[in-house]
Scaffold this motif. Structure first.
Motif, PDB file in Angstrom:
ATOM      1  N   SER A   1       0.745  -1.245  -0.075  1.00  0.00           N
ATOM      2  CA  SER A   1       0.062   0.063  -0.095  1.00  0.00           C
ATOM      3  C   SER A   1       0.854   1.241  -0.021  1.00  0.00           C
ATOM      4  O   SER A   1       0.590   2.350  -0.718  1.00  0.00           O
ATOM      5  CB  SER A   1      -0.916   0.044   1.208  1.00  0.00           C
ATOM      6  OG  SER A   1      -0.256  -0.039   2.484  1.00  0.00           O
ATOM      7  N   ALA A   2       2.023   1.209   0.682  1.00  0.00           N
ATOM      8  CA  ALA A   2       2.807   2.376   0.778  1.00  0.00           C
ATOM      9  C   ALA A   2       3.420   2.526  -0.693  1.00  0.00           C
ATOM     10  O   ALA A   2       3.536   4.022  -1.078  1.00  0.00           O
ATOM     11  CB  ALA A   2       3.865   2.324   1.935  1.00  0.00           C
ATOM     12  N   ILE A   3       3.885   1.393  -1.261  1.00  0.00           N
ATOM     13  CA  ILE A   3       4.270   1.568  -2.571  1.00  0.00           C
ATOM     14  C   ILE A   3       3.480   2.257  -3.753  1.00  0.00           C
ATOM     15  O   ILE A   3       3.570   2.991  -4.581  1.00  0.00           O
ATOM     16  CB  ILE A   3       4.883   0.217  -3.207  1.00  0.00           C
ATOM     17  CG1 ILE A   3       5.933  -0.358  -2.384  1.00  0.00           C
ATOM     18  CG2 ILE A   3       5.196   0.274  -4.638  1.00  0.00           C
ATOM     19  CD1 ILE A   3       6.493  -1.832  -2.765  1.00  0.00           C
TER      20      ILE A   3
ATOM     21  N   ILE B   1       0.684   4.314  -2.897  1.00  0.00           N
ATOM     22  CA  ILE B   1       0.734   5.788  -2.528  1.00  0.00           C
ATOM     23  C   ILE B   1       1.598   6.610  -3.189  1.00  0.00           C
ATOM     24  O   ILE B   1       1.698   7.630  -3.835  1.00  0.00           O
ATOM     25  CB  ILE B   1       0.679   5.733  -1.117  1.00  0.00           C
ATOM     26  CG1 ILE B   1      -0.525   5.252  -0.561  1.00  0.00           C
ATOM     27  CG2 ILE B   1       0.389   7.401  -0.574  1.00  0.00           C
ATOM     28  CD1 ILE B   1      -0.675   5.230   1.074  1.00  0.00           C
ATOM     29  N   ALA B   2       2.938   6.029  -2.851  1.00  0.00           N
ATOM     30  CA  ALA B   2       4.298   6.525  -3.493  1.00  0.00           C
ATOM     31  C   ALA B   2       4.215   6.762  -5.083  1.00  0.00           C
ATOM     32  O   ALA B   2       4.359   7.652  -5.574  1.00  0.00           O
ATOM     33  CB  ALA B   2       5.671   6.159  -2.838  1.00  0.00           C
ATOM     34  N   VAL B   3       3.714   5.613  -5.834  1.00  0.00           N
ATOM     35  CA  VAL B   3       3.538   5.691  -7.177  1.00  0.00           C
ATOM     36  C   VAL B   3       2.443   6.623  -7.533  1.00  0.00           C
ATOM     37  O   VAL B   3       2.933   7.453  -8.751  1.00  0.00           O
ATOM     38  CB  VAL B   3       3.277   4.218  -7.691  1.00  0.00           C
ATOM     39  CG1 VAL B   3       3.203   4.469  -9.259  1.00  0.00           C
ATOM     40  CG2 VAL B   3       4.577   3.413  -7.369  1.00  0.00           C
TER      41      VAL B   3
ATOM     42  N   ILE C   1       1.417   9.387  -5.985  1.00  0.00           N
ATOM     43  CA  ILE C   1       1.886  10.787  -5.935  1.00  0.00           C
ATOM     44  C   ILE C   1       2.847  11.044  -6.694  1.00  0.00           C
ATOM     45  O   ILE C   1       2.561  12.060  -7.399  1.00  0.00           O
ATOM     46  CB  ILE C   1       2.498  10.868  -4.210  1.00  0.00           C
ATOM     47  CG1 ILE C   1       1.168  10.726  -3.281  1.00  0.00           C
ATOM     48  CG2 ILE C   1       2.990  12.254  -3.990  1.00  0.00           C
ATOM     49  CD1 ILE C   1       1.777  10.698  -1.676  1.00  0.00           C
ATOM     50  N   TYR C   2       3.885  10.239  -7.048  1.00  0.00           N
ATOM     51  CA  TYR C   2       4.850  10.775  -8.051  1.00  0.00           C
ATOM     52  C   TYR C   2       4.254  10.781  -9.485  1.00  0.00           C
ATOM     53  O   TYR C   2       4.646  11.757 -10.296  1.00  0.00           O
ATOM     54  CB  TYR C   2       5.799   9.575  -8.357  1.00  0.00           C
ATOM     55  CG  TYR C   2       6.742   9.584  -9.393  1.00  0.00           C
ATOM     56  CD1 TYR C   2       7.946  10.418  -9.372  1.00  0.00           C
ATOM     57  CD2 TYR C   2       6.553   9.073 -10.602  1.00  0.00           C
ATOM     58  CE1 TYR C   2       8.731  10.660 -10.222  1.00  0.00           C
ATOM     59  CE2 TYR C   2       7.586   9.300 -11.449  1.00  0.00           C
ATOM     60  CZ  TYR C   2       8.525  10.027 -11.369  1.00  0.00           C
ATOM     61  OH  TYR C   2       9.431  10.302 -12.389  1.00  0.00           O
TER      62      TYR C   2
ATOM     63  N   ILE D   1      -3.678   6.193  -5.452  1.00  0.00           N
ATOM     64  CA  ILE D   1      -3.568   6.817  -4.204  1.00  0.00           C
ATOM     65  C   ILE D   1      -4.788   6.472  -3.235  1.00  0.00           C
ATOM     66  O   ILE D   1      -4.518   6.203  -1.971  1.00  0.00           O
ATOM     67  CB  ILE D   1      -3.529   8.455  -4.169  1.00  0.00           C
ATOM     68  CG1 ILE D   1      -2.301   8.844  -4.885  1.00  0.00           C
ATOM     69  CG2 ILE D   1      -3.522   9.132  -2.869  1.00  0.00           C
ATOM     70  CD1 ILE D   1      -2.231  10.300  -5.274  1.00  0.00           C
TER      71      ILE D   1
ATOM     72  N   GLY E   1      -4.249   2.689  -2.283  1.00  0.00           N
ATOM     73  CA  GLY E   1      -3.330   2.855  -1.420  1.00  0.00           C
ATOM     74  C   GLY E   1      -3.346   3.104   0.030  1.00  0.00           C
ATOM     75  O   GLY E   1      -3.300   2.472   0.916  1.00  0.00           O
TER      76      GLY E   1
END
Length: 267
Positions: free
Chosen positions: A28-30, A32-34, A36-37, A60, A63
């Motif tokens: 889930s953190a990955i 969210i990061a993808v 947002i990027y 997002i 995630g």
């Protein structure tokens, strides 16, 4: 001896649940990061979303939901918090029911789903070149499945750049994107103009240079060929969710049992 074995069993349940939740928490953190990027990159490029749902925003949201749900499982398992474990169990049960319901509705309303999918894909063809992410996604699909357009290669006439009409001033008039082109094995230099004028040719002649089959048909055929794989992955995910629910229920029940015994011994 019995108490020791019971404690070992409880610890096995506790840390197995924590391990599963932690793995999903990392995923889930990955996501969210993808997401947002991708969102930041799109805003910097000043790209306007053309689809109904922004893929970056969807990543997002999914995630964040996974992050919150798995956090309940992780923290509840480590801290022996029955309230968090019950919340985790309830939310996971709702998600499981929704997944099964979505699968059943999709199976029953196959024709409607296909119609909606075709409409969405046609909209993507029309909006090609207006969204860089969408353009890259279409090019990837056409290369991956060796297809062109939705039903056939002449669907690209719906796009303003490739519209096959005498009044179209575009250099790509009556053409198709380069991702439709058939590339030779020994070809080292990509010819981005290989699709020019292909809509003016008959299918037999165009097939020598581009893929003429529609992507919707190719994707359906791929899904049918890989039905067992897709079904296996889906069943595996559902089974994993059921296992996590069982572990959460077992840990919560064990905690209640221990607390009940403590109350009896104290009384």
């Amino acid at each position: 001896m019995f108490l020791t074995d019971t404690m070992r069993g409880y610890r096995g349940v506790k840390y197995t649940l924590f391990f599963f939740c932690y793995c999903f928490w990392v995923v889930s953190a990955i996501l969210i990061a993808v997401g947002i990027y991708a969102k930041v990159a799109k805003e910097k490029a000043d790209v306007v979303d053309t689809l109904t749902v922004d893929p970056a925003l969807l990543l997002i949201v999914v995630g964040l939901l996974m992050f919150l749900i798995t956090f309940l499982g992780c923290f509840g398992a480590l801290r022996n918090a029955t309230c968090l474990l019950k919340m985790f169990l309830s939310i996971l049960a709702v998600v499981l029911v929704l997944q099964v319901a979505a699968g059943a509705v999709t199976y029953v309303l196959t024709d409607l789903v296909m119609e909606r999918t075709e409409m969405l894909m046609m909209k993507a063809v029309v909006r090609y070149r207006e969204d860089r992410d969408l353009e890259n996604a279409i090019d990837f699909v056409q290369k991956k499945f060796q297809c062109c357009g939705v039903e056939n290669y002449k669907d690209w006439s719906r796009n303003v750049y490739f519209e096959c009409s005498e009044s179209n001033p575009s250099l790509e008039v009556c053409g198709v994107p380069f991702s439709c082109c058939v590339h030779l094995q020994n070809q080292t230099v990509l010819n981005t103009m290989c699709g020019y004028g292909m809509q003016q040719q008959q299918e037999a002649a165009a097939r020598q240079h581009i893929f003429t089959a529609g992507c919707l048909q190719r994707i359906v055929l791929w899904a049918q060929k890989n039905l067992l794989l897709v079904a296996g992955l889906t069943a595996g995910l559902l089974l994993l969710e059921v296992c996590m629910m069982g572990l959460a229920a077992a840990q919560a029940a064990w905690i209640h049992r221990v607390r009940r015994r403590q109350k009896v011994s104290e009384g």
